[in-house]
Design a protein around this motif. Sequence first.
Motif, mmCIF file in Angstrom:
data_model
loop_
_atom_site.group_PDB
_atom_site.id
_atom_site.type_symbol
_atom_site.label_atom_id
_atom_site.label_comp_id
_atom_site.label_asym_id
_atom_site.label_seq_id
_atom_site.Cartn_x
_atom_site.Cartn_y
_atom_site.Cartn_z
ATOM 1 N N THR A 161 1.004 -1.019 0.151
ATOM 2 C CA THR A 161 0.056 0.044 0.117
ATOM 3 C C THR A 161 0.989 1.242 -0.126
ATOM 4 O OG1 THR A 161 -1.642 -1.200 1.339
ATOM 5 C CG2 THR A 161 -1.842 1.303 1.267
ATOM 6 N N PRO A 162 0.876 2.113 -0.949
ATOM 7 C CA PRO A 162 1.399 3.362 -0.744
ATOM 8 C C PRO A 162 1.201 4.004 0.450
ATOM 9 C CG PRO A 162 0.699 2.999 -3.005
ATOM 10 C CD PRO A 162 0.062 1.952 -2.155
ATOM 11 N N ILE A 163 2.155 4.818 0.939
ATOM 12 C CA ILE A 163 2.136 5.750 2.131
ATOM 13 C C ILE A 163 1.767 7.013 1.696
ATOM 14 C CG2 ILE A 163 3.086 4.085 3.498
ATOM 15 C CD1 ILE A 163 5.466 5.754 3.591
ATOM 16 N N SER A 164 1.983 7.389 0.300
ATOM 17 C CA SER A 164 2.071 8.782 0.155
ATOM 18 C C SER A 164 0.790 9.075 -0.049
ATOM 19 C CB SER A 164 2.642 9.048 -1.289
ATOM 20 O OG SER A 164 2.372 7.941 -2.082
ATOM 21 N N PRO A 165 0.381 10.633 0.046
ATOM 22 C CA PRO A 165 -1.050 11.207 0.174
ATOM 23 C C PRO A 165 -1.625 10.602 -1.161
ATOM 24 C CG PRO A 165 0.504 12.895 0.787
ATOM 25 C CD PRO A 165 1.520 11.545 0.358
ATOM 26 N N ALA A 166 -2.957 10.548 -1.144
ATOM 27 C CA ALA A 166 -3.722 10.038 -2.457
ATOM 28 C C ALA A 166 -3.579 10.985 -3.626
ATOM 29 C CB ALA A 166 -5.081 9.666 -2.135
ATOM 30 N N ASN A 167 -3.313 12.457 -3.161
ATOM 31 C CA ASN A 167 -3.177 13.376 -4.071
ATOM 32 C C ASN A 167 -1.982 13.711 -4.379
ATOM 33 O OD1 ASN A 167 -2.696 14.590 -1.793
ATOM 34 N ND2 ASN A 167 -4.204 16.401 -1.696
ATOM 35 N N ALA A 168 -0.942 13.117 -3.994
ATOM 36 C CA ALA A 168 0.551 13.466 -4.193
ATOM 37 C C ALA A 168 0.535 13.453 -5.866
ATOM 38 C CB ALA A 168 1.447 12.376 -3.499
ATOM 39 N N LYS A 169 1.461 14.433 -6.188
ATOM 40 C CA LYS A 169 1.732 14.797 -7.774
ATOM 41 C C LYS A 169 3.144 14.206 -8.241
ATOM 42 C CE LYS A 169 -1.808 18.399 -8.226
ATOM 43 N NZ LYS A 169 -2.242 19.697 -8.664
ATOM 44 N N GLY A 170 3.158 13.496 -9.042
ATOM 45 C CA GLY A 170 4.498 13.487 -9.572
ATOM 46 C C GLY A 170 5.281 12.159 -8.821
ATOM 47 N N TYR A 171 4.715 11.724 -7.983
ATOM 48 C CA TYR A 171 5.161 10.360 -7.437
ATOM 49 C C TYR A 171 4.498 9.873 -6.451
ATOM 50 C CZ TYR A 171 5.024 12.702 -2.711
ATOM 51 O OH TYR A 171 4.490 13.189 -1.514
ATOM 52 N N PHE A 172 4.770 8.352 -6.008
ATOM 53 C CA PHE A 172 4.091 7.826 -4.942
ATOM 54 C C PHE A 172 5.320 7.013 -4.113
ATOM 55 C CE2 PHE A 172 4.345 4.523 -8.341
ATOM 56 C CZ PHE A 172 4.436 3.353 -7.656
ATOM 57 N N GLU A 173 4.996 6.602 -2.925
ATOM 58 C CA GLU A 173 6.086 6.188 -1.840
ATOM 59 C C GLU A 173 5.476 4.795 -1.454
ATOM 60 O OE1 GLU A 173 8.804 9.830 -0.353
ATOM 61 O OE2 GLU A 173 6.928 9.191 0.856
ATOM 62 N N VAL A 174 6.138 3.893 -1.241
ATOM 63 C CA VAL A 174 5.661 2.615 -0.690
ATOM 64 C C VAL A 174 6.788 2.177 0.553
ATOM 65 C CG1 VAL A 174 5.305 0.065 -0.990
ATOM 66 C CG2 VAL A 174 4.820 1.854 -2.961
ATOM 67 N N LEU A 175 6.447 1.585 1.616
ATOM 68 C CA LEU A 175 7.210 1.115 2.664
ATOM 69 C C LEU A 175 7.205 -0.269 2.628
ATOM 70 C CD1 LEU A 175 8.386 2.525 5.436
ATOM 71 C CD2 LEU A 175 6.308 1.565 6.463
ATOM 72 N N ILE A 176 8.340 -0.785 2.641
ATOM 73 C CA ILE A 176 8.557 -2.406 2.403
ATOM 74 C C ILE A 176 9.340 -2.835 3.509
ATOM 75 C CG2 ILE A 176 9.241 -4.003 0.936
ATOM 76 C CD1 ILE A 176 8.704 -2.314 -1.451
ATOM 77 N N LYS A 177 9.018 -3.921 4.253
ATOM 78 C CA LYS A 177 9.922 -4.555 5.119
ATOM 79 C C LYS A 177 10.514 -5.808 4.304
ATOM 80 C CE LYS A 177 9.891 -6.780 9.804
ATOM 81 N NZ LYS A 177 9.191 -6.900 11.079
ATOM 82 N N CYS A 178 11.808 -5.992 4.494
ATOM 83 C CA CYS A 178 12.337 -7.144 4.000
ATOM 84 C C CYS A 178 12.827 -8.267 5.156
ATOM 85 C CB CYS A 178 14.014 -6.622 3.416
ATOM 86 S SG CYS A 178 13.431 -5.614 2.187
ATOM 87 N N TYR A 179 12.560 -9.537 4.765
ATOM 88 C CA TYR A 179 12.911 -10.433 5.585
ATOM 89 C C TYR A 179 14.002 -11.399 5.081
ATOM 90 C CZ TYR A 179 8.253 -9.482 7.166
ATOM 91 O OH TYR A 179 6.851 -8.885 7.548
ATOM 92 N N ARG A 180 14.829 -11.955 6.039
ATOM 93 C CA ARG A 180 16.330 -12.624 5.538
ATOM 94 C C ARG A 180 15.970 -13.634 4.483
ATOM 95 N NH1 ARG A 180 19.301 -14.749 10.878
ATOM 96 N NH2 ARG A 180 19.030 -12.454 11.249
ATOM 97 N N GLU A 181 14.827 -14.301 4.437
ATOM 98 C CA GLU A 181 14.731 -15.451 3.365
ATOM 99 C C GLU A 181 13.633 -15.068 2.542
ATOM 100 O OE1 GLU A 181 17.096 -17.911 3.492
ATOM 101 O OE2 GLU A 181 17.700 -17.457 5.383
ATOM 102 N N GLY A 182 13.287 -14.024 2.371
ATOM 103 C CA GLY A 182 12.173 -13.469 1.635
ATOM 104 C C GLY A 182 12.759 -13.338 0.136
ATOM 105 N N LEU A 183 12.232 -13.931 -0.954
ATOM 106 C CA LEU A 183 12.490 -13.598 -2.278
ATOM 107 C C LEU A 183 12.287 -12.369 -2.641
ATOM 108 C CD1 LEU A 183 11.125 -17.130 -3.824
ATOM 109 C CD2 LEU A 183 13.554 -16.288 -3.510
ATOM 110 N N MET A 184 11.140 -11.602 -2.333
ATOM 111 C CA MET A 184 10.953 -10.311 -2.816
ATOM 112 C C MET A 184 11.541 -9.528 -2.046
ATOM 113 S SD MET A 184 9.052 -8.337 -4.868
ATOM 114 C CE MET A 184 7.538 -9.153 -5.281
ATOM 115 N N SER A 185 11.991 -9.856 -0.919
ATOM 116 C CA SER A 185 12.917 -9.067 -0.159
ATOM 117 C C SER A 185 14.487 -8.869 -0.808
ATOM 118 C CB SER A 185 13.297 -9.665 1.420
ATOM 119 O OG SER A 185 12.062 -9.509 2.162
#
Length: 315
Positions: free
Chosen positions: A129-153
């Motif tokens: 889920t993006p954490i940037s404001p819904a009306n943010a212009k020109g960008y969006f931001e995402v918070l991602i936690k990484c796990y030691r064995e995680g493939l996506m990490s």
Amino acid sequence: MLGDREEEEDDEEAWLQLRPVEPLPSQCCGGGCSPCVFDLYHRDLGRWEAARASKDRSLLSREEPQSCPSNLNPETFLAFSISTVDKVTKDTYCARFALPGNSQLGLRPGQHLILRGTVDGLEIQRAYTPISPANAKGYFEVLIKCYREGLMSQYVESWKAGDTAFWRGPFGGFFYKPNQYGELLMLAAGTGLAPMVPILQSITDNADDETFVTLVGCFKTFEGIYLKTFLQEQARFWNVRTFFVLSQEDSLEQLPWSYREKTHLGRLAGDLIAELIGSCRRKPFALVCGSTEFTRDMARCLLSAGLAKDSYFLF
């Protein structure tokens, strides 16, 4: 006759090469998205079967309508350039993605996207889920936690500015409307804070929205609390309260004084849930996001505290 048979075999082989490839289990994010990657596979398979039966390959290239002002599409991955990748805790990153010009992503507060990654030739998909404001212009931001064995990490930890990542969406069954509820009780664990952030900001950015908000963030340690500055700023609004529950801190005396009165040690449980609901200024509607175990426990606690099933939403 032999030539005709060979031609038919060649044509059959050509059709088989066009047959959609069934996704691997790792390609499903498990978030209940609609359409799921398997829904898309079965749709494309049906389209392929119809095209093959009629021997009309043009049926395979039918374009689907776009469903979002930013050209986002739940069925098609789009490429976004990574502007920055910042490490916010020892295992969590905040990544900013560029949007063309001053365009907006087009998500409603609380909606999420699906990220596609590839590690060692294996394609994987996860929901964020993006954490940037819904009306943010020109960008969006995402918070991602990484796990030691995680493939996506592993994929996320390889990111650097200028790289490209692929997203599709939007998804999500909760659509916030200003003044829809008297009070929102937000219960978030770890990166489960993410969907709460744009909803909270949409409330405080709207002078006509008089919804009260009680946000409870559950983390292991004080250092592990995400977005401290943002949450402190939000707590200054007349209609917002923030609380924290820390499971691995030994003493409140070790915390900054401004956090001591609004922090509980241990885990969020039924007695504290009941106390929070009792202290709400209006009848609350609860939003819950965290691990599967956290979400299940919070649903049980909310029911025990007297909230009906239609008075909470589980992300």
